[in-house]
Design a protein around this motif. Structure first.
Motif, mmCIF file in Angstrom:
data_model
loop_
_atom_site.group_PDB
_atom_site.id
_atom_site.type_symbol
_atom_site.label_atom_id
_atom_site.label_comp_id
_atom_site.label_asym_id
_atom_site.label_seq_id
_atom_site.Cartn_x
_atom_site.Cartn_y
_atom_site.Cartn_z
ATOM 1 N N PRO A 1 0.820 -1.217 0.000
ATOM 2 C CA PRO A 1 0.000 0.000 0.000
ATOM 3 C C PRO A 1 0.853 1.265 0.000
ATOM 4 C CG PRO A 1 0.120 -0.907 2.207
ATOM 5 C CD PRO A 1 0.943 -1.817 1.337
ATOM 6 N N VAL A 2 0.350 2.255 -0.699
ATOM 7 C CA VAL A 2 1.008 3.566 -0.732
ATOM 8 C C VAL A 2 -0.052 4.613 -0.372
ATOM 9 C CG1 VAL A 2 2.153 5.283 -2.181
ATOM 10 C CG2 VAL A 2 2.617 2.843 -2.528
ATOM 11 N N ASP B 1 4.062 0.362 8.184
ATOM 12 C CA ASP B 1 5.290 -0.394 8.401
ATOM 13 C C ASP B 1 5.297 -1.585 7.434
ATOM 14 O OD1 ASP B 1 7.389 -1.948 9.237
ATOM 15 O OD2 ASP B 1 6.881 -1.867 11.359
ATOM 16 N N LEU B 2 6.033 -1.462 6.346
ATOM 17 C CA LEU B 2 6.033 -2.511 5.323
ATOM 18 C C LEU B 2 6.791 -3.766 5.763
ATOM 19 C CD1 LEU B 2 6.465 -0.355 2.088
ATOM 20 C CD2 LEU B 2 4.383 -1.418 2.973
ATOM 21 N N LYS C 1 1.107 -7.258 5.161
ATOM 22 C CA LYS C 1 1.033 -8.457 4.330
ATOM 23 C C LYS C 1 0.337 -8.198 3.008
ATOM 24 C CE LYS C 1 -3.011 -10.037 6.912
ATOM 25 N NZ LYS C 1 -3.389 -10.944 7.999
ATOM 26 N N GLY C 2 -0.026 -6.958 2.743
ATOM 27 C CA GLY C 2 -0.586 -6.611 1.447
ATOM 28 C C GLY C 2 -2.013 -7.056 1.230
ATOM 29 N N CYS C 3 -2.793 -7.157 2.293
ATOM 30 C CA CYS C 3 -4.173 -7.642 2.155
ATOM 31 C C CYS C 3 -5.081 -6.636 1.454
ATOM 32 C CB CYS C 3 -4.746 -7.995 3.524
ATOM 33 S SG CYS C 3 -4.941 -6.569 4.632
ATOM 34 N N GLY C 4 -4.746 -5.360 1.515
ATOM 35 C CA GLY C 4 -5.542 -4.348 0.825
ATOM 36 C C GLY C 4 -6.739 -3.817 1.593
ATOM 37 N N ILE D 1 -5.314 5.439 -0.365
ATOM 38 C CA ILE D 1 -4.337 4.352 -0.313
ATOM 39 C C ILE D 1 -4.447 3.527 -1.590
ATOM 40 C CG2 ILE D 1 -3.500 2.350 0.968
ATOM 41 C CD1 ILE D 1 -4.733 3.505 3.477
ATOM 42 N N LEU D 2 -3.345 3.429 -2.293
ATOM 43 C CA LEU D 2 -3.285 2.644 -3.525
ATOM 44 C C LEU D 2 -2.476 1.385 -3.271
ATOM 45 C CD1 LEU D 2 -2.425 5.443 -6.130
ATOM 46 C CD2 LEU D 2 -4.695 4.591 -5.468
#
Ligand code: SF4
Ligand code: SF4
Length: 91
Positions: free
Chosen positions: A27-28, A65-66, A70-73, A84-85
């Motif tokens: 996420p960004v 905090d990357l 876990k990128g679940c979105g 948030i993209l």
């Protein structure tokens, strides 16, 4: 007792390993679209409240905090302003 306190766990490495290692998207946050930044007031923080890994800090804008994300979105889904993209890992 402070009625604004809620129970939150701290991010950590679980049995399946460090969550950030198996992420396919990350996420960004776009500060220009984030409500606290736009309003100049401490508001929203919906992404912080919904992250299952508790890896988003409250803030203006919040910080992700990357190492643990876990990128679940979910954060991108719940953000009311699409601030948030999700981007493919490695891009
Ligand atoms: S949910 Fe969206 S608008 Fe609200 S604090 Fe998070 S990034 Fe900003
Ligand atoms: S993608 Fe999922 S784990 Fe990562 S910050 Fe957003 S809600 Fe949390």
């Amino acid at each position: 007792m402070d009625e604004h306190l809620i129970a939150m766990s701290a991010p950590g490495i679980g049995e399946a390993g460090q969550t950030g290692q198996w992420r396919r998207e990350y996420p960004v946050i776009l500060p220009s679209a984030c409500l606290p930044v736009k309003s100049g007031r401490f508001s929203c923080q919906i992404c912080w409240a919904h992250c299952p890994d508790n890896c988003i800090t409250k803030g203006s804008p919040p910080v992700i905090d990357l190492f643990y994300c876990k990128g679940c979105g979910i954060c991108a889904e719940v953000c009311p302003t699409d601030a948030i993209l999700m981007r493919p890992e490695g891009s």
